[in-house]
Scaffold this active site. Structure first.
Site, PDB file in Angstrom:
ATOM      1  N   GLY A   1       0.784  -1.231   0.000  1.00  0.00           N
ATOM      2  CA  GLY A   1       0.000   0.000   0.000  1.00  0.00           C
ATOM      3  C   GLY A   1       0.814   1.278   0.000  1.00  0.00           C
ATOM      4  O   GLY A   1       0.382   2.298  -0.536  1.00  0.00           O
TER       5      GLY A   1
ATOM      6  N   GLU B   1       3.675   4.733   5.913  1.00  0.00           N
ATOM      7  CA  GLU B   1       2.501   3.861   5.772  1.00  0.00           C
ATOM      8  C   GLU B   1       1.416   4.534   4.935  1.00  0.00           C
ATOM      9  O   GLU B   1       1.329   5.760   4.881  1.00  0.00           O
ATOM     10  CB  GLU B   1       1.929   3.542   7.158  1.00  0.00           C
ATOM     11  CG  GLU B   1       2.095   2.104   7.595  1.00  0.00           C
ATOM     12  CD  GLU B   1       1.292   1.084   6.793  1.00  0.00           C
ATOM     13  OE1 GLU B   1       1.030   1.290   5.599  1.00  0.00           O
ATOM     14  OE2 GLU B   1       0.939   0.057   7.382  1.00  0.00           O
ATOM     15  N   ASP B   2       0.597   3.720   4.316  1.00  0.00           N
ATOM     16  CA  ASP B   2      -0.525   4.240   3.552  1.00  0.00           C
ATOM     17  C   ASP B   2      -1.643   4.698   4.479  1.00  0.00           C
ATOM     18  O   ASP B   2      -2.097   5.828   4.424  1.00  0.00           O
ATOM     19  CB  ASP B   2      -1.047   3.184   2.555  1.00  0.00           C
ATOM     20  CG  ASP B   2      -1.250   1.812   3.197  1.00  0.00           C
ATOM     21  OD1 ASP B   2      -1.060   1.673   4.430  1.00  0.00           O
ATOM     22  OD2 ASP B   2      -1.592   0.873   2.462  1.00  0.00           O
TER      23      ASP B   2
ATOM     24  N   ASP C   1      -5.708   2.074  10.354  1.00  0.00           N
ATOM     25  CA  ASP C   1      -7.119   1.824  10.662  1.00  0.00           C
ATOM     26  C   ASP C   1      -7.221   1.493  12.140  1.00  0.00           C
ATOM     27  O   ASP C   1      -7.368   2.380  12.968  1.00  0.00           O
ATOM     28  CB  ASP C   1      -7.631   0.705   9.754  1.00  0.00           C
ATOM     29  CG  ASP C   1      -9.102   0.416   9.971  1.00  0.00           C
ATOM     30  OD1 ASP C   1      -9.732   1.091  10.807  1.00  0.00           O
ATOM     31  OD2 ASP C   1      -9.636  -0.483   9.307  1.00  0.00           O
TER      32      ASP C   1
ATOM     33  N   LYS D   1      -7.656   6.638  10.112  1.00  0.00           N
ATOM     34  CA  LYS D   1      -9.079   6.507  10.474  1.00  0.00           C
ATOM     35  C   LYS D   1      -9.267   6.742  11.969  1.00  0.00           C
ATOM     36  O   LYS D   1      -8.316   6.650  12.741  1.00  0.00           O
ATOM     37  CB  LYS D   1      -9.559   5.097  10.092  1.00  0.00           C
ATOM     38  CG  LYS D   1      -9.664   4.877   8.587  1.00  0.00           C
ATOM     39  CD  LYS D   1     -10.384   3.576   8.321  1.00  0.00           C
ATOM     40  CE  LYS D   1     -10.359   3.217   6.860  1.00  0.00           C
ATOM     41  NZ  LYS D   1     -10.971   1.893   6.617  1.00  0.00           N
TER      42      LYS D   1
ATOM     43  N   PHE E   1     -14.464   2.280   4.105  1.00  0.00           N
ATOM     44  CA  PHE E   1     -13.440   1.526   3.378  1.00  0.00           C
ATOM     45  C   PHE E   1     -13.064   2.324   2.129  1.00  0.00           C
ATOM     46  O   PHE E   1     -13.897   2.569   1.270  1.00  0.00           O
ATOM     47  CB  PHE E   1     -13.915   0.120   3.014  1.00  0.00           C
ATOM     48  CG  PHE E   1     -12.761  -0.732   2.570  1.00  0.00           C
ATOM     49  CD1 PHE E   1     -11.918  -1.325   3.511  1.00  0.00           C
ATOM     50  CD2 PHE E   1     -12.479  -0.898   1.219  1.00  0.00           C
ATOM     51  CE1 PHE E   1     -10.817  -2.078   3.108  1.00  0.00           C
ATOM     52  CE2 PHE E   1     -11.374  -1.656   0.813  1.00  0.00           C
ATOM     53  CZ  PHE E   1     -10.553  -2.239   1.760  1.00  0.00           C
ATOM     54  N   VAL E   2     -11.801   2.720   2.080  1.00  0.00           N
ATOM     55  CA  VAL E   2     -11.339   3.590   0.995  1.00  0.00           C
ATOM     56  C   VAL E   2     -10.381   2.848   0.071  1.00  0.00           C
ATOM     57  O   VAL E   2      -9.723   1.883   0.485  1.00  0.00           O
ATOM     58  CB  VAL E   2     -10.655   4.861   1.550  1.00  0.00           C
ATOM     59  CG1 VAL E   2     -11.661   5.748   2.247  1.00  0.00           C
ATOM     60  CG2 VAL E   2      -9.511   4.501   2.491  1.00  0.00           C
TER      61      VAL E   2
ATOM     62  N   ASP F   1      -5.933  -0.919  -1.798  1.00  0.00           N
ATOM     63  CA  ASP F   1      -6.669  -1.815  -2.693  1.00  0.00           C
ATOM     64  C   ASP F   1      -7.907  -2.398  -2.040  1.00  0.00           C
ATOM     65  O   ASP F   1      -8.083  -2.357  -0.821  1.00  0.00           O
ATOM     66  CB  ASP F   1      -5.772  -2.979  -3.123  1.00  0.00           C
ATOM     67  CG  ASP F   1      -5.611  -4.022  -2.012  1.00  0.00           C
ATOM     68  OD1 ASP F   1      -5.324  -3.617  -0.855  1.00  0.00           O
ATOM     69  OD2 ASP F   1      -5.797  -5.216  -2.281  1.00  0.00           O
TER      70      ASP F   1
ATOM     71  N   ARG G   1      -5.476   0.034  -6.600  1.00  0.00           N
ATOM     72  CA  ARG G   1      -4.230   0.639  -6.105  1.00  0.00           C
ATOM     73  C   ARG G   1      -3.754   1.743  -7.042  1.00  0.00           C
ATOM     74  O   ARG G   1      -3.145   2.713  -6.612  1.00  0.00           O
ATOM     75  CB  ARG G   1      -3.114  -0.415  -6.016  1.00  0.00           C
ATOM     76  CG  ARG G   1      -3.200  -1.312  -4.817  1.00  0.00           C
ATOM     77  CD  ARG G   1      -1.873  -2.035  -4.613  1.00  0.00           C
ATOM     78  NE  ARG G   1      -2.036  -3.283  -3.886  1.00  0.00           N
ATOM     79  CZ  ARG G   1      -2.158  -3.384  -2.568  1.00  0.00           C
ATOM     80  NH1 ARG G   1      -2.156  -2.313  -1.825  1.00  0.00           N
ATOM     81  NH2 ARG G   1      -2.293  -4.561  -1.988  1.00  0.00           N
TER      82      ARG G   1
HETATM   83  P1  IMP Z   1      -4.755  -1.760  10.758  1.00  0.00           P
HETATM   84  O1  IMP Z   1      -3.872  -2.812  11.330  1.00  0.00           O
HETATM   85  O2  IMP Z   1      -6.200  -2.010  11.076  1.00  0.00           O
HETATM   86  O3  IMP Z   1      -4.327  -0.366  11.133  1.00  0.00           O
HETATM   87  O4  IMP Z   1      -4.708  -1.919   9.182  1.00  0.00           O
HETATM   88  C1  IMP Z   1      -3.671  -1.418   8.426  1.00  0.00           C
HETATM   89  C2  IMP Z   1      -3.682  -1.968   7.022  1.00  0.00           C
HETATM   90  O5  IMP Z   1      -4.991  -2.393   6.615  1.00  0.00           O
HETATM   91  C3  IMP Z   1      -3.285  -0.906   6.029  1.00  0.00           C
HETATM   92  O6  IMP Z   1      -1.901  -0.866   5.851  1.00  0.00           O
HETATM   93  C4  IMP Z   1      -4.049  -1.302   4.779  1.00  0.00           C
HETATM   94  O7  IMP Z   1      -3.291  -2.229   4.039  1.00  0.00           O
HETATM   95  C5  IMP Z   1      -5.287  -1.987   5.300  1.00  0.00           C
HETATM   96  N1  IMP Z   1      -6.446  -1.084   5.341  1.00  0.00           N
HETATM   97  C6  IMP Z   1      -7.008  -0.477   6.406  1.00  0.00           C
HETATM   98  N2  IMP Z   1      -8.059   0.286   6.070  1.00  0.00           N
HETATM   99  C7  IMP Z   1      -8.160   0.177   4.726  1.00  0.00           C
HETATM  100  C8  IMP Z   1      -9.075   0.768   3.756  1.00  0.00           C
HETATM  101  O8  IMP Z   1      -9.985   1.547   4.054  1.00  0.00           O
HETATM  102  N3  IMP Z   1      -8.844   0.423   2.464  1.00  0.00           N
HETATM  103  C9  IMP Z   1      -7.848  -0.411   2.066  1.00  0.00           C
HETATM  104  N4  IMP Z   1      -6.991  -0.988   2.935  1.00  0.00           N
HETATM  105  C10 IMP Z   1      -7.143  -0.687   4.256  1.00  0.00           C
END
Ligand code: IMP
Length: 183
Positions: A48, A103-104, A107, A135, A156-157, A163, A169
């Site tokens: 990402g 990081e992208d 969440d 988020k 969800f973006v 992706d 992507r």
């Molecule tokens: P976390 O561990 O919940 O913070 O998730 C992080 C990873 O989940 C990110 O690096 C993304 O790859 C993926 N992710 C989280 N939210 C989204 C979204 O809205 N769209 C796409 N990928 C997401």
């Protein structure tokens, strides 16, 4: 591709590629100032962070080395599993390095909490985090984010490296994925 090319798959465009680029200009200037005189190593989290890494690194006015990690997160779904696995590790020794993880999106923060702890244990001189999007849930995690592009709603973006099931992507903008695509 741009948002109009797939408008039926999006409910809203949150940030255009121009808005993302302008925000990255500001963040790059901040990073240049914060790391002046230091040897910076950027670590991108595949897949990402490819877009943000490519754009941010080219906006910096100072040298920055780059390395990549791949960790498992969502698979093909839209909810965080909480299970983190290193699929590809770094080829750089972090001892004494000034590390900035790129990081992208954050969440739940589960992925990064694990990753930052793992990297901090490798003896860097400093370690910090930059995330293009964040988020609301991320505020509740203990992960300290030094640089944030945009705080976004809990949808969800896709786009700008993010992706859904391997698609979107290469969308230049960030948009909210229409629920009908994944329901
Ligand atoms: P976390 O561990 O919940 O913070 O998730 C992080 C990873 O989940 C990110 O690096 C993304 O790859 C993926 N992710 C989280 N939210 C989204 C979204 O809205 N769209 C796409 N990928 C997401």
């Amino acid at each position: 591709m741009d948002a109009p090319d797939i408008s039926a798959d999006l409910t809203e465009v949150l940030y255009s590629s121009d808005q993302i680029s302008a925000r990255l200009d500001e963040i790059a200037a901040q990073i240049d100032a914060d790391y002046a005189g230091k040897d910076l190593l950027l670590i991108g989290v595949l897949n990402g962070a490819v877009m943000v890494m490519a754009d941010l690194s080219r906006k910096l006015k100072t040298h920055a080395a780059m390395d990549w990690m791949a960790i498992s997160s969502y698979g093909a779904g839209t909810k965080s599993s909480g299970v983190v696995r290193i699929l590809k590790d770094l080829s750089t020794d972090l001892t004494g390095r000034h590390v900035l993880v790129v990081e992208d999106i954050i969440d739940t923060g589960l992925t990064l909490a694990y990753l930052m702890q793992n990297l901090a244990g490798r003896g860097p001189a400093s370690i910090a985090l930059m995330a293009m999007f964040r988020k609301p849930l991320a505020m509740k995690t203990p992960v300290d984010v030094a640089y944030v592009g945009f705080d976004i709603p809990n949808d969800f973006v896709v786009g700008y490296g993010l992706d859904y099931a391997g698609r979107y992507r290469n969308l230049a903008d960030l948009g909210i994925l229409a629920p009908r695509v994944y329901s």
